[in-house]
Each structure stands twice: as structure tokens, then as C-alpha cells.
Design a protein around this motif. Structure first.
Motif, PDB file in Angstrom:
ATOM      1  N   PRO A   7      -2.387 -16.671  39.324  1.00 13.44           N
ATOM      2  CA  PRO A   7      -1.721 -17.204  38.137  1.00 13.44           C
ATOM      3  C   PRO A   7      -1.069 -16.083  37.325  1.00 13.44           C
ATOM      4  O   PRO A   7      -1.508 -14.939  37.390  1.00 13.44           O
ATOM      5  N   VAL A   8      -0.029 -16.434  36.589  1.00 11.23           N
ATOM      6  CA  VAL A   8       0.646 -15.463  35.730  1.00 11.23           C
ATOM      7  C   VAL A   8       0.444 -15.875  34.271  1.00 11.23           C
ATOM      8  O   VAL A   8       0.123 -17.031  33.976  1.00 11.23           O
ATOM      9  N   ILE A   9       0.599 -14.920  33.383  1.00 14.60           N
ATOM     10  CA  ILE A   9       0.600 -15.225  31.951  1.00 14.60           C
ATOM     11  C   ILE A   9       1.951 -14.782  31.421  1.00 14.60           C
ATOM     12  O   ILE A   9       2.341 -13.623  31.618  1.00 14.60           O
ATOM     13  N   CYS A  10       2.681 -15.698  30.819  1.00 12.90           N
ATOM     14  CA  CYS A  10       4.013 -15.308  30.368  1.00 12.90           C
ATOM     15  C   CYS A  10       4.365 -15.967  29.030  1.00 12.90           C
ATOM     16  O   CYS A  10       3.751 -16.953  28.617  1.00 12.90           O
ATOM     17  N   GLU A  11       5.333 -15.377  28.395  1.00 22.47           N
ATOM     18  CA  GLU A  11       5.850 -15.893  27.132  1.00 22.47           C
ATOM     19  C   GLU A  11       6.976 -16.871  27.478  1.00 22.47           C
ATOM     20  O   GLU A  11       7.934 -16.498  28.170  1.00 22.47           O
ATOM     21  N   GLY A  12       6.848 -18.129  27.072  1.00 30.49           N
ATOM     22  CA  GLY A  12       7.886 -19.097  27.350  1.00 30.49           C
ATOM     23  C   GLY A  12       8.613 -19.492  26.075  1.00 30.49           C
ATOM     24  O   GLY A  12       8.120 -19.248  24.966  1.00 30.49           O
ATOM     25  N   THR A  28      10.056 -29.200  27.683  1.00 31.45           N
ATOM     26  CA  THR A  28      10.594 -28.326  28.720  1.00 31.45           C
ATOM     27  C   THR A  28      10.550 -26.898  28.209  1.00 31.45           C
ATOM     28  O   THR A  28      11.009 -26.611  27.103  1.00 31.45           O
ATOM     29  N   ILE A  29       9.954 -26.019  29.031  1.00 29.09           N
ATOM     30  CA  ILE A  29       9.736 -24.629  28.630  1.00 29.09           C
ATOM     31  C   ILE A  29      10.450 -23.713  29.618  1.00 29.09           C
ATOM     32  O   ILE A  29      10.309 -23.892  30.845  1.00 29.09           O
ATOM     33  N   ASP A  30      11.193 -22.777  29.087  1.00 29.97           N
ATOM     34  CA  ASP A  30      11.792 -21.769  29.956  1.00 29.97           C
ATOM     35  C   ASP A  30      10.749 -20.671  30.174  1.00 29.97           C
ATOM     36  O   ASP A  30      10.391 -19.962  29.234  1.00 29.97           O
ATOM     37  N   CYS A  31      10.248 -20.584  31.372  1.00 28.21           N
ATOM     38  CA  CYS A  31       9.222 -19.569  31.705  1.00 28.21           C
ATOM     39  C   CYS A  31       9.333 -19.298  33.202  1.00 28.21           C
ATOM     40  O   CYS A  31       8.602 -19.866  34.011  1.00 28.21           O
ATOM     41  N   PRO A  32      10.302 -18.444  33.581  1.00 23.68           N
ATOM     42  CA  PRO A  32      10.650 -18.275  35.001  1.00 23.68           C
ATOM     43  C   PRO A  32       9.468 -17.911  35.882  1.00 23.68           C
ATOM     44  O   PRO A  32       9.369 -18.425  37.008  1.00 23.68           O
ATOM     45  N   GLU A  33       8.571 -17.055  35.389  1.00 23.60           N
ATOM     46  CA  GLU A  33       7.478 -16.583  36.257  1.00 23.60           C
ATOM     47  C   GLU A  33       6.560 -17.737  36.652  1.00 23.60           C
ATOM     48  O   GLU A  33       6.171 -17.873  37.814  1.00 23.60           O
ATOM     49  N   ALA A  34       6.181 -18.577  35.686  1.00 20.54           N
ATOM     50  CA  ALA A  34       5.288 -19.702  35.985  1.00 20.54           C
ATOM     51  C   ALA A  34       6.038 -20.802  36.738  1.00 20.54           C
ATOM     52  O   ALA A  34       5.491 -21.416  37.664  1.00 20.54           O
ATOM     53  N   ALA A  35       7.287 -21.042  36.356  1.00 19.52           N
ATOM     54  CA  ALA A  35       8.062 -22.112  37.011  1.00 19.52           C
ATOM     55  C   ALA A  35       8.223 -21.822  38.499  1.00 19.52           C
ATOM     56  O   ALA A  35       8.195 -22.738  39.325  1.00 19.52           O
ATOM     57  N   SER A  72      14.554 -22.186  36.018  1.00 21.28           N
ATOM     58  CA  SER A  72      13.528 -21.323  35.416  1.00 21.28           C
ATOM     59  C   SER A  72      12.618 -22.080  34.456  1.00 21.28           C
ATOM     60  O   SER A  72      11.821 -21.481  33.751  1.00 21.28           O
ATOM     61  N   THR A  73      12.755 -23.417  34.416  1.00 16.79           N
ATOM     62  CA  THR A  73      11.960 -24.188  33.453  1.00 16.79           C
ATOM     63  C   THR A  73      10.885 -25.020  34.140  1.00 16.79           C
ATOM     64  O   THR A  73      11.019 -25.404  35.300  1.00 16.79           O
ATOM     65  N   LEU A  74       9.835 -25.290  33.382  1.00 18.63           N
ATOM     66  CA  LEU A  74       8.909 -26.342  33.799  1.00 18.63           C
ATOM     67  C   LEU A  74       8.711 -27.297  32.629  1.00 18.63           C
ATOM     68  O   LEU A  74       8.858 -26.911  31.463  1.00 18.63           O
ATOM     69  N   ALA A  96       8.316 -19.991  20.581  1.00 12.37           N
ATOM     70  CA  ALA A  96       7.632 -19.372  21.718  1.00 12.37           C
ATOM     71  C   ALA A  96       6.292 -20.056  21.985  1.00 12.37           C
ATOM     72  O   ALA A  96       5.621 -20.518  21.060  1.00 12.37           O
ATOM     73  N   VAL A  97       5.936 -20.131  23.260  1.00 10.02           N
ATOM     74  CA  VAL A  97       4.607 -20.601  23.666  1.00 10.02           C
ATOM     75  C   VAL A  97       4.097 -19.652  24.737  1.00 10.02           C
ATOM     76  O   VAL A  97       4.885 -19.038  25.461  1.00 10.02           O
ATOM     77  N   ARG A  98       2.772 -19.546  24.834  1.00  9.98           N
ATOM     78  CA  ARG A  98       2.215 -18.766  25.940  1.00  9.98           C
ATOM     79  C   ARG A  98       1.865 -19.732  27.064  1.00  9.98           C
ATOM     80  O   ARG A  98       1.208 -20.750  26.831  1.00  9.98           O
ATOM     81  N   VAL A  99       2.329 -19.407  28.259  1.00  9.04           N
ATOM     82  CA  VAL A  99       2.058 -20.250  29.431  1.00  9.04           C
ATOM     83  C   VAL A  99       1.270 -19.413  30.426  1.00  9.04           C
ATOM     84  O   VAL A  99       1.676 -18.297  30.763  1.00  9.04           O
ATOM     85  N   SER A 100       0.146 -19.940  30.899  1.00  7.94           N
ATOM     86  CA  SER A 100      -0.582 -19.251  31.967  1.00  7.94           C
ATOM     87  C   SER A 100      -0.809 -20.226  33.117  1.00  7.94           C
ATOM     88  O   SER A 100      -0.886 -21.430  32.933  1.00  7.94           O
ATOM     89  N   GLY A 101      -0.854 -19.668  34.307  1.00  7.53           N
ATOM     90  CA  GLY A 101      -1.048 -20.499  35.489  1.00  7.53           C
ATOM     91  C   GLY A 101       0.021 -20.215  36.527  1.00  7.53           C
ATOM     92  O   GLY A 101       0.648 -19.170  36.480  1.00  7.53           O
ATOM     93  N   PRO A 102       0.322 -21.142  37.402  1.00 10.00           N
ATOM     94  CA  PRO A 102      -0.415 -22.384  37.615  1.00 10.00           C
ATOM     95  C   PRO A 102      -1.813 -22.119  38.168  1.00 10.00           C
ATOM     96  O   PRO A 102      -2.054 -21.141  38.848  1.00 10.00           O
ATOM     97  N   PHE A 103      -2.715 -23.080  37.837  1.00  6.61           N
ATOM     98  CA  PHE A 103      -4.108 -23.008  38.256  1.00  6.61           C
ATOM     99  C   PHE A 103      -4.431 -24.166  39.207  1.00  6.61           C
ATOM    100  O   PHE A 103      -3.774 -25.204  39.196  1.00  6.61           O
TER     101      PHE A 103
END
Ligand SMILES: Cc1cc2nc3c(=O)[nH]c(=O)nc-3n(C[C@H](O)[C@H](O)[C@H](O)COP(=O)(O)OP(=O)(O)OC[C@H]3O[C@@H](n4cnc5c(N)ncnc54)[C@H](O)[C@@H]3O)c2cc1C
Length: 269
Positions: A7-12, A28-35, A72-74, A96-103
Motif C-alpha cells: 500500500p502507498v500513503i499519498c496526499e490527494g 473523486t480524488i486525484d491521487c495517482p499513486e493509489a489510483a 489518476s483519480t479514484l 487535500a485528503v490523505r489516502v492510504s492503500g489499497p488494502f
């Protein structure tokens, strides 16, 4: 159970946050690493930030199924039930939101890509159905969507936009679709044509759908929810009972599990 994906932790950044019914929102959150790591049935944890005068953000990030991905969104489909989801609902686009995962283990970790498949979502259990449909192929899936009442049903046109033809029910008959429980049209379909089922919703519904699976001899993959703290398999907050006397962690061995393996009568509704 290791899926082999860290899982990654990123700023969305929130792109869209709008109500689909009184208390149900699409974010809908732009967070390329998690998406980039999104998969059907897996989930992310999300934290929104509240001003100190609002009491700050709740201590724990909140878990949500991944509803959809595009570029780049989920997207999340969430219902306001307490302080964490209320705070999310007040978070405007651009914040901004913090997104972690996917789990967790998703559909692709537990089953071969099936065709065809029934999807059964009860209430906010509708959330993981869209990504599952995209994965299995929209032409191979039929969606069954149940709600308590029309007051909480999501916008019908929005739902048609991604689900095509679907069967809707409301328990009290106050919404679109027919009155009753979602298991009624599902059982009719199973009697005509047995298919594997992916389901998410309240515990009694998951138990009932799992029983239908046994009755019609088809596998039922259930996305299970539980109160959750760490998400990394350490705190055991999300541990639930198995029919064989063992236990599983929703965040590691779940959330998608074989419905026949769960001791539903001991799972909190
Ligand atoms: C793997 C997973 C996927 C999820 N996916 C979604 C989703 O796609 N959309 C969505 O709206 N919600 C989803 N949930 C539930 C969501 O995480 C909770 O509704 C949210 O954490 C509640 O936070 P809150 O601060 O608003 O309310 P809280 O104050 O934390 O909770 C409000 C009430 O809901 C109960 N509750 C909280 N979480 C759960 C739970 N998981 N199961 C049963 N009761 C609970 C609490 O006991 C309390 O009574 C998911 C949960 C899990 C574990």
C-alpha cells in the motif's frame, strides 16, 4: 495474506464531492499513486482535515471501498454515519485528503475472472460494484441494488449511467424499483440461470446471499465490513469469526471472502 502489492500513503486532492441522495456522496480524488493500484474489492483509508475550531479530524483514517478509477483519480461512494464521514461530506473540491492503500484482498485475488456474474449491493454496499463490473465486463454482469427506502436511494439516472439495466428494490416500496428485499429478484435470477455472485451490504443480507449461493450451488464472494483501526493486520480490531472456528482479519484476509466460510450469526450487524 500478502497480495504482493505494497500500500502507498499519498496526499490527494478532492476533485468532486457531491450528494447522490440525502446522505450518500460521490467523492473523486486525484491521487495517482493509489489510483494506479486500485483493484475491485480492495479498499483505501481516507483522512480529511478539519479546522481546530471544528475539533480537528477524528483520530483514525476511515476505510472505503474503491468505487471507480479513471486516469489518476479514484472515486468513493460513501454514506454519512458519524464524524469522519460528516467531515468528508463537508470537504470541498480542491481540498487535500490523505489516502492510504489499497488494502486487503479483492475479487481478482480470490476468483478467476468470471463471466457471467451477479452483483448484489445493499445500501452503501453498492460502492464496490462499479469497479467489479468494469473488471468482469459490463455485458457479463447484472446488478441488484437494494435500499431501505427511496429516501436513501442514489440517483437513478446516475446509476443507469454506469450499471445499464439493473434490478432495484426498496424494503418499504417507497422508491424506484419493486418493493421487498434484494434477495427476491436475485433468487429469481439464480433459479433461471445460476451464476457466481459478488455481494456487499449489511450482515443479514450477506448471510442471506451466502445461503442462496449454497442453495443454487454457486460461489458467493462477499465484501465484508467491520470496525477497523490500523488496516495493516496488527490491531485485530476487524477480526471476524469463520464457520470452522477460526477467525479472519477483514483488512488482510478480506474484505472479499468466501461467503460460505463466514459464521454470519456471530458477525455484528
Ligand atoms: C473494508 C471496508 C470498506 C468500507 N467501504 C465503505 C464504502 O465504500 N462506503 C461507506 O460509506 N462506508 C464504507 N465502510 C464503512 C466506513 O468505513 C464507516 O462508515 C466509517 O468509518 C464511519 O466513520 P464515521 O466517523 O463517520 O462514523 P463512526 O462514528 O466511526 O461510526 C458511526 C457508527 O457506525 C458504526 N460503524 C463504523 N464503521 C463500521 C463498519 N465498518 N461496520 C459496521 N458498523 C460500523 C459505528 O460503530 C458507529 O455506530 C467500509 C468499511 C470497511 C471496513
Amino acid at each position: 495474506m500478502n497480495t504482493g502489492i505494497e500500500p502507498v500513503i499519498c496526499e490527494g486532492v478532492i476533485m468532486v464531492n457531491r450528494a447522490l441522495s440525502g446522505d450518500t456522496f460521490l467523492m473523486t480524488i486525484d491521487c495517482p499513486e493509489a489510483a494506479a493500484l486500485a483493484a475491485p474489492g480492495r479498499f483505501v483509508k481516507v483522512r480529511s482535515w478539519a479546522a481546530p475550531e471544528e475539533g480537528g479530524a477524528p483520530l483514525l483514517d476511515r476505510p472505503f471501498s474503491i468505487h471507480h478509477t479513471a486516469g489518476s483519480t479514484l472515486s468513493l461512494l460513501y454514506r454519512v454515519v458519524g464524524p469522519g464521514t460528516a467531515l468528508l461530506s463537508r470537504s470541498p473540491a480542491g481540498s487535500a485528503v490523505r489516502v492510504s492503500g489499497p488494502f486487503g484482498r479483492g475479487l481478482a485475488d480470490v476468483m478467476e475472472k468470471p463471466a457471467p456474474l451477479y452483483l448484489a449491493g445493499g445500501g452503501i454496499g453498492l460502492a464496490p460494484m462499479r469497479l467489479a463490473m468494469n473488471w468482469a465486463g459490463p455485458d457479463n454482469c447484472l446488478l441488484f441494488y437494494g435500499e431501505r427506502s427511496g429516501a436513501v436511494q442514489v440517483d437513478e439516472n446516475w446509476l443507469k449511467g454506469w450499471a445499464g439495466d439493473f434490478a432495484a428494490v426498496t424494503e418499504d416500496g417507497s422508491g424506484y424499483g419493486r418493493p421487498g428485499l434484494v434477495t427476491a429478484p436475485l433468487e429469481e435470477a439464480l433459479a433461471r440461470e445460476p451464476r457466481p455472485i459478488f455481494t456487499c451490504g449489511p450482515t443479514p443480507m450477506l448471510a442471506a446471499v451466502s445461503s442462496l449461493g449454497q442453495k443454487y450451488g454457486v460461489p458467493v464472494w462477499a465484501s465484508v465490513e467491520a470496525g477497523m483501526a490500523c488496516g495493516f493486520g496488527v490491531c485485530l480490531t476487524c477480526s471476524l469469526p469463520l464457520a470452522d472456528g477460526g477467525r479472519f482479519r477483514v483488512c488482510q484476509e478480506g474484505p472479499v471472502v468466501d461467503g460460505a466460510s463466514v459464521k454470519w450469526e456471530l458477525v455484528r450487524s
